[in-house]
Design a protein around this motif. Sequence first.
Motif, PDB file in Angstrom:
ATOM      1  N   UNK A 169      22.192 -52.890  14.030  1.00 20.88           N
ATOM      2  CA  UNK A 169      23.069 -51.701  14.058  1.00 20.88           C
ATOM      3  C   UNK A 169      23.818 -51.587  12.725  1.00 20.88           C
ATOM      4  N   UNK A 170      24.324 -52.740  12.252  1.00 17.22           N
ATOM      5  CA  UNK A 170      25.124 -52.733  11.023  1.00 17.22           C
ATOM      6  C   UNK A 170      24.304 -52.312   9.805  1.00 17.22           C
ATOM      7  N   UNK A 171      23.037 -52.665   9.822  1.00 18.05           N
ATOM      8  CA  UNK A 171      22.162 -52.362   8.684  1.00 18.05           C
ATOM      9  C   UNK A 171      22.054 -50.850   8.441  1.00 18.05           C
ATOM     10  N   UNK A 172      22.055 -50.059   9.519  1.00 19.11           N
ATOM     11  CA  UNK A 172      21.846 -48.608   9.370  1.00 19.11           C
ATOM     12  C   UNK A 172      23.156 -47.811   9.464  1.00 19.11           C
ATOM     13  N   UNK A 173      24.300 -48.521   9.567  1.00 19.44           N
ATOM     14  CA  UNK A 173      25.574 -47.813   9.756  1.00 19.44           C
ATOM     15  C   UNK A 173      26.556 -48.167   8.639  1.00 19.44           C
ATOM     16  N   UNK A 174      27.243 -47.147   8.100  1.00 21.58           N
ATOM     17  CA  UNK A 174      28.293 -47.461   7.113  1.00 21.58           C
ATOM     18  C   UNK A 174      29.676 -47.413   7.743  1.00 21.58           C
ATOM     19  N   UNK A 175      29.722 -46.997   8.993  1.00 16.78           N
ATOM     20  CA  UNK A 175      30.986 -46.924   9.723  1.00 16.78           C
ATOM     21  C   UNK A 175      30.753 -47.548  11.091  1.00 16.78           C
ATOM     22  N   UNK A 176      31.647 -48.461  11.484  1.00 14.83           N
ATOM     23  CA  UNK A 176      31.472 -49.096  12.797  1.00 14.83           C
ATOM     24  C   UNK A 176      32.658 -48.790  13.672  1.00 14.83           C
ATOM     25  N   UNK A 177      32.387 -48.193  14.828  1.00 18.30           N
ATOM     26  CA  UNK A 177      33.421 -47.947  15.828  1.00 18.30           C
ATOM     27  C   UNK A 177      33.376 -49.104  16.820  1.00 18.30           C
ATOM     28  N   UNK A 178      34.462 -49.880  16.899  1.00 16.53           N
ATOM     29  CA  UNK A 178      34.513 -50.955  17.906  1.00 16.53           C
ATOM     30  C   UNK A 178      35.202 -50.367  19.139  1.00 16.53           C
ATOM     31  N   UNK A 179      34.396 -50.085  20.145  1.00 19.71           N
ATOM     32  CA  UNK A 179      34.940 -49.463  21.367  1.00 19.71           C
ATOM     33  C   UNK A 179      34.753 -50.394  22.561  1.00 19.71           C
ATOM     34  N   UNK A 180      34.947 -51.680  22.292  1.00 20.64           N
ATOM     35  CA  UNK A 180      34.964 -52.665  23.388  1.00 20.64           C
ATOM     36  C   UNK A 180      36.343 -52.620  24.029  1.00 20.64           C
ATOM     37  N   UNK A 181      36.531 -53.401  25.080  1.00 16.99           N
ATOM     38  CA  UNK A 181      37.877 -53.542  25.644  1.00 16.99           C
ATOM     39  C   UNK A 181      38.776 -54.223  24.599  1.00 16.99           C
ATOM     40  N   UNK A 182      40.091 -54.033  24.741  1.00 17.58           N
ATOM     41  CA  UNK A 182      41.028 -54.543  23.729  1.00 17.58           C
ATOM     42  C   UNK A 182      40.842 -56.028  23.436  1.00 17.58           C
ATOM     43  N   UNK A 183      40.674 -56.811  24.499  1.00 20.09           N
ATOM     44  CA  UNK A 183      40.662 -58.268  24.265  1.00 20.09           C
ATOM     45  C   UNK A 183      39.393 -58.735  23.534  1.00 20.09           C
ATOM     46  N   UNK A 184      38.396 -57.878  23.447  1.00 24.16           N
ATOM     47  CA  UNK A 184      37.150 -58.247  22.751  1.00 24.16           C
ATOM     48  C   UNK A 184      37.148 -57.833  21.275  1.00 24.16           C
ATOM     49  N   UNK A 185      38.113 -56.980  20.890  1.00 24.37           N
ATOM     50  CA  UNK A 185      38.061 -56.419  19.528  1.00 24.37           C
ATOM     51  C   UNK A 185      38.128 -57.518  18.460  1.00 24.37           C
ATOM     52  N   UNK A 186      39.055 -58.461  18.658  1.00 26.51           N
ATOM     53  CA  UNK A 186      39.216 -59.532  17.669  1.00 26.51           C
ATOM     54  C   UNK A 186      37.947 -60.380  17.577  1.00 26.51           C
ATOM     55  N   UNK A 187      37.354 -60.657  18.754  1.00 31.63           N
ATOM     56  CA  UNK A 187      36.118 -61.476  18.763  1.00 31.63           C
ATOM     57  C   UNK A 187      34.999 -60.751  18.024  1.00 31.63           C
ATOM     58  N   UNK A 188      34.875 -59.451  18.279  1.00 25.80           N
ATOM     59  CA  UNK A 188      33.816 -58.673  17.603  1.00 25.80           C
ATOM     60  C   UNK A 188      34.071 -58.673  16.093  1.00 25.80           C
ATOM     61  N   UNK A 189      35.352 -58.485  15.720  1.00 28.16           N
ATOM     62  CA  UNK A 189      35.686 -58.495  14.291  1.00 28.16           C
ATOM     63  C   UNK A 189      35.345 -59.861  13.675  1.00 28.16           C
ATOM     64  N   UNK A 190      35.735 -60.941  14.334  1.00 29.08           N
ATOM     65  CA  UNK A 190      35.438 -62.274  13.803  1.00 29.08           C
ATOM     66  C   UNK A 190      33.948 -62.427  13.569  1.00 29.08           C
ATOM     67  N   UNK A 191      33.176 -61.822  14.448  1.00 32.47           N
ATOM     68  CA  UNK A 191      31.727 -61.939  14.359  1.00 32.47           C
ATOM     69  C   UNK A 191      31.179 -61.090  13.201  1.00 32.47           C
ATOM     70  N   UNK A 192      31.620 -59.839  13.101  1.00 32.88           N
ATOM     71  CA  UNK A 192      31.038 -58.989  12.054  1.00 32.88           C
ATOM     72  C   UNK A 192      31.619 -59.288  10.667  1.00 32.88           C
ATOM     73  N   UNK A 193      32.842 -59.840  10.640  1.00 33.17           N
ATOM     74  CA  UNK A 193      33.459 -60.140   9.337  1.00 33.17           C
ATOM     75  C   UNK A 193      32.676 -61.217   8.581  1.00 33.17           C
ATOM     76  N   UNK A 194      31.897 -62.004   9.331  1.00 33.59           N
ATOM     77  CA  UNK A 194      31.093 -63.059   8.676  1.00 33.59           C
ATOM     78  C   UNK A 194      29.835 -62.475   8.045  1.00 33.59           C
ATOM     79  N   UNK A 195      29.512 -61.227   8.433  1.00 37.90           N
ATOM     80  CA  UNK A 195      28.296 -60.598   7.909  1.00 37.90           C
ATOM     81  C   UNK A 195      28.670 -59.729   6.708  1.00 37.90           C
ATOM     82  N   UNK A 196      27.681 -58.986   6.194  1.00 34.90           N
ATOM     83  CA  UNK A 196      27.977 -58.151   5.036  1.00 34.90           C
ATOM     84  C   UNK A 196      28.575 -56.809   5.474  1.00 34.90           C
ATOM     85  N   UNK A 197      29.901 -56.702   5.340  1.00 29.05           N
ATOM     86  CA  UNK A 197      30.567 -55.452   5.731  1.00 29.05           C
ATOM     87  C   UNK A 197      31.163 -54.743   4.512  1.00 29.05           C
TER      88      UNK A 197
END
Length: 303
Positions: free
Chosen positions: A59-87
Amino acid sequence: MEADMKIGIIGAGKVGTTLAKYVKDHGACVTGFYNRTESSGRESAEFTGTEYFTTLDSLMKVSDTLFITTTDKEIEKVWDCIAKKNVKGKVICHFSGSLSSDIFSNWEETGAYVCSVHPIYAFSNKFTAYQNLTGAAFAVEGHRTALTRMQELFRLLPNRIVEISTSEKVKYHAATSIASNHVVGLISMAVELMQEAEIPEASAYELLKPLVENNVKSIFEKETQEGNASGTEQTAEYRGCAQALTGPIERNDTETVRKHLKHLDRRQWELAYRAVGTAVTELAEKKHPERSYETMKKILGHE
Ligand SMILES: NC(=O)c1ccc[n+]([C@@H]2O[C@H](COP(=O)([O-])OP(=O)(O)OC[C@H]3O[C@@H](n4cnc5c(N)ncnc54)[C@H](OP(=O)(O)O)[C@@H]3O)[C@@H](O)[C@H]2O)c1
């Protein structure tokens, strides 16, 4: 006109699916979804005419904008995960009302631009909420580059967008909760109190309906302000809470307020009456600066 951004959505729930459908219908490019549960992610992709991606990377490969629309408590986890990739250069945005863009820790080191966008709207169904989103306003805060990109997107939409302070976002969110949820709580209190007064629930709603509706209508009624002598135009402003206020507190009727307090049997109702009544007294002071509400304030505060 098409905003020059490719939006990927992480979290195919009510908000993610609704926004994808809504912004795509207004001409924006939505690449597709990644979701915790594949089946509902695929369902959202089908509904919005976009793709489902089985990995975050794809998903990240084809997107220049990422909307994180998980529940609130998952946002930080998703960020921790994607921040390790090329953003690098990507805009990362979440939609929580209670969290700010501060949740994106160390974002500067990743090269991403971060923000939050809060739709002031209740999304109750992921397939129908888009139909009534037109009137909703969005509150945004975060990094300037991210906000500029969001403004490009919002140029495609009819919605109002308001920039708020990152450090004061919690206060903003408390305000939205008070205006929606606490008002519901106060009305429910009134309904129960009516039942104590031997008025059946259905009749209580009937009796309160015009009272509540007319109050709200009166607050948000626009009044035309005359232009001044130097030729400035007429402007329309909301009547506002102070001018819409009526009732025993506004009339400075201390005896009635004393009686009300005496007959509120439940402690939490009495406390709510005193707390909200104090706020009402401050409004009454604004409406009638020539009157003294000192006795009223004492009754509500101490007696
Ligand atoms: N609902 C509203 O009225 C409203 C209004 C304003 C703002 N918001 C905000 O919008 C955001 C989303 O709320 P919502 O009501 O849309 O929630 P929701 O309907 O519960 O949807 C959340 C979605 O995120 C997915 N998800 C959860 N954790 C994930 C992860 N680690 N990786 C990938 N996907 C994950 C869930 O997958 P599953 O399919 O596995 O459950 C679900 O599809 C929240 O921040 C909320 O505060 C909501």
